[in-house]
Design an enzyme around this catalytic site. Structure first.
Site, mmCIF file in Angstrom:
data_model
loop_
_atom_site.group_PDB
_atom_site.id
_atom_site.type_symbol
_atom_site.label_atom_id
_atom_site.label_comp_id
_atom_site.label_asym_id
_atom_site.label_seq_id
_atom_site.Cartn_x
_atom_site.Cartn_y
_atom_site.Cartn_z
ATOM 1 C CB CYS A 1 34.892 10.049 -66.254
ATOM 2 S SG CYS A 1 34.562 8.754 -65.086
ATOM 3 C CG HIS B 1 33.221 11.317 -70.053
ATOM 4 N ND1 HIS B 1 33.118 10.277 -69.148
ATOM 5 C CD2 HIS B 1 32.044 12.017 -70.324
ATOM 6 C CE1 HIS B 1 31.739 10.404 -68.689
ATOM 7 N NE2 HIS B 1 31.167 11.606 -69.484
HETATM 8 CA CA LIG Z 1 36.241 7.396 -64.343
#
Ligand SMILES: [Ca+2]
Ligand SMILES: [Ca+2]
Length: 473
Positions: A79, A135
């Site tokens: 991520c 993120h």
């Molecule tokens: Ca992800």
């Protein structure tokens, strides 16, 4: 100082007002951007065909309206780093984040690199961001990149774990919960975005929406589970013998503590149930995407908005005895990437390699925004014009320091830090079952592909507190 004559002055004023008008006219014609990211969505969509039963009617409709990049890959299969690469347009080997870890603003290499939102804001766009985009969010020096927040992601969780075997990470639970879509953050974000899209904007907008499913925990309402009969779900073809021709390195370093081990999944007989939950989550998020796309279609902006839809990386559901992400195989690196909008004619799928770091330069070119010297991707506009237009540049994915994958139209070469290699011929082996790296017949192919391997990657930048923890046993 230069003095204008009385005669030339009115002409200059007229010229100035004409130029101002021209600029405004251009501004009002500059396309809006609607960027939709989906978390942890692999190729299990109708338009990519990664799973024969995946139901994604809304994304499939979008795929028909624009260009499908069927050979698109993330820069890093996890991520935070993948999203940093998309928003900066910079490869891992430059920013130095090779696994889950630092936030954008913590990476010294990105000190002077504007996020794509910032770059467009500086060039006359109004930026709106909702859900999980970066993120860690747009915080600290990035806070001003966003003109208007549409809310951060809010997860709904049951009071007790629903299906999780004892000892597994709580992040990994799944089940039919809650009762209604409206209780989930993704749905709320879609509804908010649908309302916002009906507004009039003074400047062109750049809306970024980040949906969280099918990221774990896989909680979505019962109706989405009901779409998939658990007894009839196709499971990935996953022969144990597939591991026999692999070098040991990556099997060890990707053994990340949070994701369940395949042998535990099999032992607890959870493979069907987890696969059903992943498919259910995909159909739920597809529904959320549909709410946004329908709202755009009925809005005043429908003819003048570029839509970009992507996922930050892929996801294994048992392939190569692995669950989740972080590997350099097709299941982890391949992502959905769709681009549609004014001037983009529907047509064939593009099978040339594309990287998520190509999104930034593509949007810059499509919107005729000024260039950005930091960008390391290459615009996909030639392939938006003609899907068969060849690309020389392969898609390069890095995972953990020193490990890279080179994906061309036909091949994948993986090179690990210790020099071990894997080679797959995608013309005949889309599952990457047969590692050809040890076969002397492919020596030249490997040498040719290896020319693309990054030679001098940035040293890894990692906050100690955020390092992935290796499994203890
Ligand atoms: Ca992800
Ligand atoms: Ca194999």
């Amino acid at each position: 100082m230069h003095q204008f004559s009385i005669l030339t002055r009115p002409i200059l004023v007229l010229l100035a007002s004409f130029l101002t008008f021209e600029t405004q006219a251009q501004d009002s014609n500059r396309p809006n951007i609607l960027m939709i990211s989906i978390d942890d969505l692999n190729d299990w969509t109708g338009f990519l065909g990664g799973h024969p039963q995946a139901l994604t009617p809304h994304m499939d409709k979008l795929a028909k309206q624009g260009r499908v990049f069927a050979n698109a890959h993330c820069a890093i299969p996890v991520c935070s780093s993948s999203r940093v690469s998309v928003m900066s347009g910079v490869a891992a080997t430059t920013h130095g984040s090779y696994e889950l870890g630092p936030a954008y603003e913590e990476l010294p290499a990105l000190n002077n690199v504007p996020t794509i939102q910032r770059h467009f804001k500086d060039n006359g766009y109004t930026t709106l961001v909702g859900g999980k985009v970066l993120h860690h969010g747009f915080q600290d020096r990035l806070a001003a990149d966003v003109d208007r927040s549409l809310g951060r992601y809010k997860g709904a969780r049951p009071k007790k774990m629903m299906n999780l075997p004892a000892g597994w990470s709580k992040a990994w639970d799944w089940g039919a919960y809650p009762e209604n879509d409206s209780e989930l953050g993704d749905f709320q974000l879609a509804e908010t975005a649908a309302e916002v899209l009906q507004e009039n904007f003074e400047n062109p907008f750049f809306i970024t929406l980040g949906f969280f499913r099918p990221h774990v925990p896989l909680y979505v309402p019962p109706k989405w589970f009901d779409l998939y009969d658990i007894e009839r779900i196709s499971l990935p073809d996953n022969p144990m013998s597939d591991l026999e021709d692999l070098p040991g390195n990556f099997l060890t370093i990707n053994d990340y503590a949070v994701a369940p081990r395949n042998k535990d999944v099999l032992e607890h007989r959870k493979q069907r149930s987890m696969t059903q939950a992943y498919l259910a989550s995909i159909s739920f998020v597809d529904h959320c995407v549909g709410i946004v796309l329908d709202a755009l279609e009925s809005s005043p902006h429908s003819d003048n908005t570029i839509i970009v839809l992507w996922s930050d990386h892929g996801f294994h559901l048992g392939e190569k005895q692995h669950w989740a992400k972080r590997t350099l195989w097709e299941e982890s690196t391949r992502v959905p990437l769709l681009i549609s909008g004014p001037g983009i004619q529907p047509g064939d799928t593009c099978t040339e390699p594309a990287s998520l770091i190509d999104i930034y330069p593509t949007l810059v070119e499509l919107c005729q925004a000024p260039g950005n010297p930091h960008l390391e991707g290459i615009s996909l506009v030639p392939q938006l014009n003609d899907p068969a237009e060849p690309r020389d540049q392969p898609a390069i994915t890095s995972a953990y320091f020193g490990n890279h994958s080179i994906r061309t139209r036909d091949w994948r070469l993986i090179s690990y830090e210790d020099g071990a290699k894997e080679l797959y011929d995608h013309r005949v082996d889309q599952d990457e079952f047969h590692n050809l790296a040890g076969d002397p017949a492919y020596k030249e192919t490997i040498e040719e592909l290896a020319q693309w391997l990054p030679q001098d990657g940035a040293a890894e930048f990692k906050k100690v507190s955020e390092r992935a923890k290796p499994r203890k046993n």
